[in-house]
Enzyme design. Structure first.
Site: not given
Ligand code: DQA
Length: 146
Positions: A22, A73, A79, A86, A99-101, A110
């Site tokens: 992250y 985010n 997931h 909703d 999403h950062l990743s 994921r």
């Molecule tokens: C996340 C990716 C998710 O799978 C993870 O649970 C996170 C961060 C991301 O920013 O990459 O908490 O949302």
């Protein structure tokens, strides 16, 4: 033009949490960057983070009532939270999921986000740059809609 930047569960721990995935930017610095990007882009950016799903849903309801744009985010809620999806489906302004990743390059659970189908678009894998890119997109989108 109002834009909320909402971060969900565990994202308040940015900068110390699994920094290999992250990154080293802290949540406080992410907020500073988003607010500064908003000033540059003419957006009134308000950032909030919570580990409480019900609280996030209430914030989404508020944004829906205001017609505000949202950068979200959702963390792990992405997931599996149909309740959050909703709520997001009720938004009247555009939603950009960040999403950062790169969730597609990680564990299988994921790979799917239940939020993406109700988002205008999704940015993932670009680290904190994803938030800046989301705000830049919203500035263009909201200006052309005005
Ligand atoms: C996340 C990716 C998710 O799978 C993870 O649970 C996170 C961060 C991301 O920013 O990459 O908490 O949302």
């Amino acid at each position: 033009m109002k834009v909320y930047v909402f971060n969900g569960v565990n994202l308040g721990r940015l900068g110390t949490r699994q920094t290999n995935i992250y990154g080293l930017t802290s949540y406080a610095d992410l907020v500073k960057n988003c607010v500064a990007d908003g000033e540059r882009l003419g957006l009134a950016v308000e950032c909030r983070q919570t580990d409480d799903e019900a609280e996030l849903i209430r914030w989404i309801h508020g944004a829906a009532d205001e017609g505000a744009a949202v950068v979200l985010n959702p963390g792990a809620w992405s997931h599996y939270s149909y309740a959050l999806r909703d709520a997001c489906a009720q938004l009247t302004g555009p939603l950009v999921e960040v999403h950062l990743s790169n969730i597609h390059a990680r564990e299988e659970f994921r790979h799917h986000s239940v939020i993406s189908a109700v988002a205008a678009g999704v940015i993932c894998g670009l680290g904190v740059d994803g938030y800046r890119l989301a705000l830049e997109h919203l500035a263009i989108r909201l200006t052309s809609a005005a």
